[in-house]
Design an enzyme around this catalytic site. Structure first.
Site, PDB file in Angstrom:
ATOM      1  N   SER A   1      -4.997   1.172   7.250  1.00  0.00           N
ATOM      2  CA  SER A   1      -5.773   0.022   6.774  1.00  0.00           C
ATOM      3  C   SER A   1      -6.792   0.514   5.763  1.00  0.00           C
ATOM      4  CB  SER A   1      -6.496  -0.636   7.965  1.00  0.00           C
ATOM      5  OG  SER A   1      -7.507  -1.518   7.533  1.00  0.00           O
TER       6      SER A   1
ATOM      7  N   TYR B   1     -12.200  -0.294  15.446  1.00  0.00           N
ATOM      8  CA  TYR B   1     -11.008  -0.399  14.600  1.00  0.00           C
ATOM      9  C   TYR B   1     -11.076   0.606  13.461  1.00  0.00           C
ATOM     10  CZ  TYR B   1      -7.589  -2.498  11.407  1.00  0.00           C
ATOM     11  OH  TYR B   1      -6.530  -2.715  10.547  1.00  0.00           O
TER      12      TYR B   1
END
Length: 249
Positions: free
Chosen positions: A134, A147
């Site tokens: 990501s 995250y």
């Protein structure tokens, strides 16, 4: 281009994973798509896409599942650890269960998938690992420290493996998309709206606005990047974290 190659894509029943699986199949690969929900996988399967129920948090499930896929379709030469959780939570509201669950999927799951795939891949003369990280693997994502940590760690794993296997016919790279138009974004929009009192459209625009080009990325854009890393002249691209972020610097 990929005729005769066996690819494995975790989280392959929906979103980015399904887009990658379809793109690889379009190039001739036989693709094992994995996930925890049999019905979702069956709905996505067909043609060169073959479903396999597998939980990336469970070591035995990964080892047994990948061994079964290899028995049925041959050595895995393209491995796409894509399965992941994307959820934000402030650090002072983060308990250990939340932290461990995120790491168990985003990091441990990728580690197990890659390890088991390499057992057959390294018996062949060519292989590609394309992990889906990501933009949060390259920068701090506000409101999502857990995250962010998991995706940074995934890129570290990929870079370490690229160093280990340098000079051999296997490459290890990570794709780092910003906000992609998937069910995960829809879920986060709902969560933001509930927490802030924003309308659904306002919450969605908040996420769209993070991408400098002013739109959500299409899953097919990420899939095309994955296929590019499997093309014949991709062998010198190794250990990279490739941004698909609409101009994020």
């Amino acid at each position: 281009m990929l005729s005769g190659k066996h690819a494995l894509v975790t989280g392959g029943g929906t979103g980015i994973g399904l887009a990658i699986a379809r793109a690889l199949a379009d190039e001739g690969a036989l693709v094992t798509i994995t996930g925890r929900r049999a019905a979702t996988l069956q709905e996505a399967a067909g043609g060169r896409l073959h479903p396999l129920v597998m939980d990336v948090q469970d070591e035995a499930s990964v080892a047994d599942g990948i061994a079964e896929a290899v028995t049925q379709r041959g050595p895995i030469q393209i491995c796409v650890p894509n399965a992941g959780i994307a959820e934000g939570r402030a650090l002072l509201k983060t308990d250990l269960d939340f932290w461990r669950n995120m790491m168990a999927t985003n990091l441990d799951g990728a580690f197990l998938t890659i390890r088991e795939s390499l057992k057959s891949m390294t018996q062949t003369d060519w292989g590609r690992i394309v992990a889906v990280s990501s933009i949060a693997g390259l920068k701090g994502l506000k409101g999502a420290p857990t995250y962010t940590a998991s995706k940074h760690a995934l890129i570290g794993l990929i870079r370490g493996l690229a160093a280990d296997y340098a000079g051999k016919p296997y490459t290890f790279n990570a794709l780092c998309p910003a906000y992609v138009d998937t069910d995960i974004v829809d879920s986060n929009v709902t969560s933001i709206a509930a927490r802030t009192g924003m309308s659904h459209d306002e919450a969605r625009q908040l996420m769209v606005g993070v991408n400098p080009h002013g739109r959500l990325i299409r899953p097919e854009e990420v899939a095309d990047a994955a296929v590019w890393l499997c093309r014949p002249n991709s062998g010198s691209v190794n250990g990279q974290a490739i941004q698909l972020s609409g101009g994020e610097l």
